[in-house]
Design an enzyme around this catalytic site. Structure first.
Site, PDB file in Angstrom:
ATOM      1  N   ARG A 167      -5.399   2.420  -1.227  1.00  0.00           N
ATOM      2  CA  ARG A 167      -5.032   3.835  -1.002  1.00  0.00           C
ATOM      3  C   ARG A 167      -6.214   4.796  -1.156  1.00  0.00           C
ATOM      4  O   ARG A 167      -6.049   5.948  -1.573  1.00  0.00           O
ATOM      5  CB  ARG A 167      -3.915   4.302  -1.938  1.00  0.00           C
ATOM      6  CG  ARG A 167      -2.636   3.511  -1.858  1.00  0.00           C
ATOM      7  CD  ARG A 167      -1.891   3.703  -0.526  1.00  0.00           C
ATOM      8  NE  ARG A 167      -0.616   3.021  -0.572  1.00  0.00           N
ATOM      9  CZ  ARG A 167      -0.419   1.741  -0.223  1.00  0.00           C
ATOM     10  NH1 ARG A 167      -1.425   1.012   0.259  1.00  0.00           N
ATOM     11  NH2 ARG A 167       0.766   1.204  -0.297  1.00  0.00           N
ATOM     12  N   SER A 238       5.103   8.544  -2.492  1.00  0.00           N
ATOM     13  CA  SER A 238       4.738   7.950  -3.791  1.00  0.00           C
ATOM     14  C   SER A 238       3.824   8.917  -4.534  1.00  0.00           C
ATOM     15  O   SER A 238       2.760   9.278  -4.025  1.00  0.00           O
ATOM     16  CB  SER A 238       3.967   6.652  -3.587  1.00  0.00           C
ATOM     17  OG  SER A 238       4.687   5.787  -2.756  1.00  0.00           O
ATOM     18  N   GLU A 334      -1.431   9.163  -6.756  1.00  0.00           N
ATOM     19  CA  GLU A 334      -1.783   8.948  -5.345  1.00  0.00           C
ATOM     20  C   GLU A 334      -1.933  10.319  -4.680  1.00  0.00           C
ATOM     21  O   GLU A 334      -2.729  10.514  -3.770  1.00  0.00           O
ATOM     22  CB  GLU A 334      -0.681   8.118  -4.652  1.00  0.00           C
ATOM     23  CG  GLU A 334      -1.008   7.771  -3.223  1.00  0.00           C
ATOM     24  CD  GLU A 334      -0.043   6.744  -2.625  1.00  0.00           C
ATOM     25  OE1 GLU A 334       0.323   5.763  -3.290  1.00  0.00           O
ATOM     26  OE2 GLU A 334       0.332   6.939  -1.451  1.00  0.00           O
TER      27      GLU A 334
HETATM   28  P1  NAP Z   1       9.457  -2.417  -3.168  1.00  0.00           P
HETATM   29  O1  NAP Z   1       9.869  -3.486  -2.260  1.00  0.00           O
HETATM   30  O2  NAP Z   1      10.450  -1.780  -4.080  1.00  0.00           O
HETATM   31  O3  NAP Z   1       8.245  -2.928  -4.055  1.00  0.00           O
HETATM   32  C1  NAP Z   1       7.584  -2.069  -4.960  1.00  0.00           C
HETATM   33  C2  NAP Z   1       6.094  -2.285  -4.816  1.00  0.00           C
HETATM   34  O4  NAP Z   1       5.789  -3.637  -5.056  1.00  0.00           O
HETATM   35  C3  NAP Z   1       5.578  -1.953  -3.442  1.00  0.00           C
HETATM   36  O5  NAP Z   1       5.154  -0.630  -3.407  1.00  0.00           O
HETATM   37  C4  NAP Z   1       4.453  -2.963  -3.224  1.00  0.00           C
HETATM   38  O6  NAP Z   1       3.184  -2.423  -3.515  1.00  0.00           O
HETATM   39  C5  NAP Z   1       4.751  -4.066  -4.193  1.00  0.00           C
HETATM   40  N1  NAP Z   1       5.175  -5.243  -3.411  1.00  0.00           N
HETATM   41  C6  NAP Z   1       6.404  -5.531  -2.937  1.00  0.00           C
HETATM   42  N2  NAP Z   1       6.396  -6.705  -2.287  1.00  0.00           N
HETATM   43  C7  NAP Z   1       5.134  -7.162  -2.349  1.00  0.00           C
HETATM   44  C8  NAP Z   1       4.472  -8.318  -1.867  1.00  0.00           C
HETATM   45  N3  NAP Z   1       5.139  -9.264  -1.197  1.00  0.00           N
HETATM   46  N4  NAP Z   1       3.147  -8.440  -2.087  1.00  0.00           N
HETATM   47  C9  NAP Z   1       2.463  -7.512  -2.758  1.00  0.00           C
HETATM   48  N5  NAP Z   1       3.021  -6.391  -3.245  1.00  0.00           N
HETATM   49  C10 NAP Z   1       4.342  -6.218  -3.057  1.00  0.00           C
HETATM   50  O7  NAP Z   1       8.710  -1.321  -2.297  1.00  0.00           O
HETATM   51  P2  NAP Z   1       9.189   0.089  -1.745  1.00  0.00           P
HETATM   52  O8  NAP Z   1       8.979   1.104  -2.807  1.00  0.00           O
HETATM   53  O9  NAP Z   1      10.523  -0.032  -1.087  1.00  0.00           O
HETATM   54  O10 NAP Z   1       8.103   0.321  -0.642  1.00  0.00           O
HETATM   55  C11 NAP Z   1       7.999  -0.511   0.500  1.00  0.00           C
HETATM   56  C12 NAP Z   1       6.669  -0.259   1.164  1.00  0.00           C
HETATM   57  O11 NAP Z   1       6.565   1.116   1.579  1.00  0.00           O
HETATM   58  C13 NAP Z   1       5.514  -0.485   0.203  1.00  0.00           C
HETATM   59  O12 NAP Z   1       4.468  -1.121   0.879  1.00  0.00           O
HETATM   60  C14 NAP Z   1       5.109   0.880  -0.236  1.00  0.00           C
HETATM   61  O13 NAP Z   1       3.737   0.989  -0.556  1.00  0.00           O
HETATM   62  C15 NAP Z   1       5.447   1.709   0.984  1.00  0.00           C
HETATM   63  N6  NAP Z   1       5.735   3.073   0.550  1.00  0.00           N
HETATM   64  C16 NAP Z   1       4.758   4.002   0.664  1.00  0.00           C
HETATM   65  C17 NAP Z   1       5.009   5.291   0.231  1.00  0.00           C
HETATM   66  C18 NAP Z   1       3.958   6.347   0.306  1.00  0.00           C
HETATM   67  O14 NAP Z   1       4.258   7.483   0.057  1.00  0.00           O
HETATM   68  N7  NAP Z   1       2.736   5.996   0.584  1.00  0.00           N
HETATM   69  C19 NAP Z   1       6.233   5.638  -0.307  1.00  0.00           C
HETATM   70  C20 NAP Z   1       7.177   4.649  -0.435  1.00  0.00           C
HETATM   71  C21 NAP Z   1       6.920   3.363   0.010  1.00  0.00           C
HETATM   72  P3  NAP Z   1       2.141  -1.870  -2.405  1.00  0.00           P
HETATM   73  O15 NAP Z   1       2.870  -1.115  -1.422  1.00  0.00           O
HETATM   74  O16 NAP Z   1       1.207  -1.124  -3.262  1.00  0.00           O
HETATM   75  O17 NAP Z   1       1.509  -3.074  -1.816  1.00  0.00           O
END
Ligand code: NAP
Length: 340
Positions: A167, A238, A334
């Protein structure tokens, strides 16, 4: 022709928290020559300046007493192609979720589908190395064109020199507010290269799935289920990054909380979802006045209407401190905070 500079400009529509903040001056160069024109005006060096896109990753805790520059080049074109790949050049001001990604999906270009529906502009993609569902901007960005605001020179920076990290990039660090990204080059694939490494995607699709539109639609649906629409409820996605911690600390946490999810991140480190830590500290769905943690996603702080940036910042600090007290993990924001 001199570029138009607007005085005492409201940023209410340019920050997704929906805060009523203003800047002293505002400018939106719509071409490289307009950007150059701006930098060469004597006026330019008189005030501090900052660069914003759609304001989807920023918290203004105060008005900005300076010049806000918003890259205004929009649209995209194919600049190179072969039977396998395509090089697309896109203006930094192009909307990411509503314009650029849907256009790439329609064109049949693979690479950005997992990044569907992320709010913001094309310029923000390399700036903060946006990421979701196992894909990061660094996987598709080939380079960046922009203007060094200190020297007034146009530079082309290849991906290998963008210093992309989780990020982040050099644009978000030593070059913050001194390099105006005007266009971004993306190397996309004409052949299917689906990335289904994340849970729900892995469960829902077989590796043979090659319907690009279906994959993008799935991501959009997933995000809509969990995340608030900033048009309805002010937020900046986030608020904190998912922390990388020593695997030993992660294992210690698991002894006390067997349900803690963590993911190996290499070099003896593990990534723990910040949302899980925040939820365990009791913040999910908690509200103080007009500020709260979104009930469906603990990583998202929301403005229920009428909150000030200072109130949101103070609330976020309470969350940070309670995670630090309980887990000895200091969450890194972030979101960029503008304090004055
Ligand atoms: P989630 O499935 O509840 O998982 C929480 C976090 O765990 C994710 O943010 C992800 O980190 C990590 N994760 C989950 N599965 C993974 C894997 N197979 N390998 C490595 N890391 C893993 O996630 P969520 O909150 O619903 O979000 C889903 C995706 O959308 C994520 O990639 C998240 O970053 C993205 N997102 C981005 C924003 C934003 O504002 N930038 C907001 C919400 C969600 P990482 O994403 O850091 O890899």
């Amino acid at each position: 022709m001199k570029i138009k500079i607007i005085e005492n400009f409201s940023l209410k529509e340019l920050n997704t928290f929906g805060l009523k903040v203003r800047c002293r001056y505002f400018v939106q160069p719509t071409s490289l020559s307009e950007s150059l024109d701006l930098v060469h005006q004597a006026f330019f060096k008189t005030f501090p300046s900052m660069i914003i896109g759609d304001g989807s990753n920023i918290l203004f805790a105060a008005d900005f007493d300076g010049l806000v520059i918003r890259p205004g080049i929009v649209g995209w074109e194919v600049v190179e192609e072969n039977p396998e790949d395509v090089m697309v050049k896109a203006g930094a001001g192009t909307n990411w979720a509503d314009s650029f990604v849907p256009d790439m999906i329609r064109a049949g270009y693979w690479g950005v589908e997992n990044l569907s529906l992320i709010p913001g502009t094309v310029g923000a993609a390399p700036f903060q190395n946006i990421g979701a569902y196992g894909v990061e901007a660094k996987d598709v960005v080939a380079g960046v064109e922009g203007l060094d605001l200190v020297t007034g020179t146009v530079k082309n920076i290849p991906a290998s020199e963008c210093a992309f990290t989780y990020r982040s990039s050099r644009f978000k660090n030593e070059m913050q507010d001194s390099f105006l990204i005007t266009s971004v080059f993306f190397k996309l694939s004409k052949k299917p290269v689906p990335v289904f490494t994340y849970g729900r995607l892995k469960e829902s699709f077989a590796s043979t799935q090659t319907d690009l539109k279906k994959i993008a639609a799935f991501i959009i649906k997933e995000r809509k289920k969990k995340l608030p629409d900033p048009i309805i409820l002010g937020n900046a996605g986030s608020f904190f990054k998912n922390p990388l911690v020593n695997e030993i600390l992660a294992m210690d946490i698991r002894k006390e909380y067997p349900d803690v999810p963590f993911f190996p991140a290499g070099q003896g480190q593990a990534k723990i979802p910040a949302g899980w830590l925040i939820e365990k500290c009791g913040w999910k769905g908690k509200r103080e006045g007009a500020v709260g943690v979104f009930p469906r996603h603990a990583l998202v702080i929301v403005n229920y209407g009428g909150a000030t940036g200072e109130e949101i910042f103070d609330f976020s600090e309470k969350i940070r401190h309670s995670v630090l007290d309980r887990f000895d993990i200091d969450l890194e924001r972030e979101v960029r905070v503008v304090l004055s």
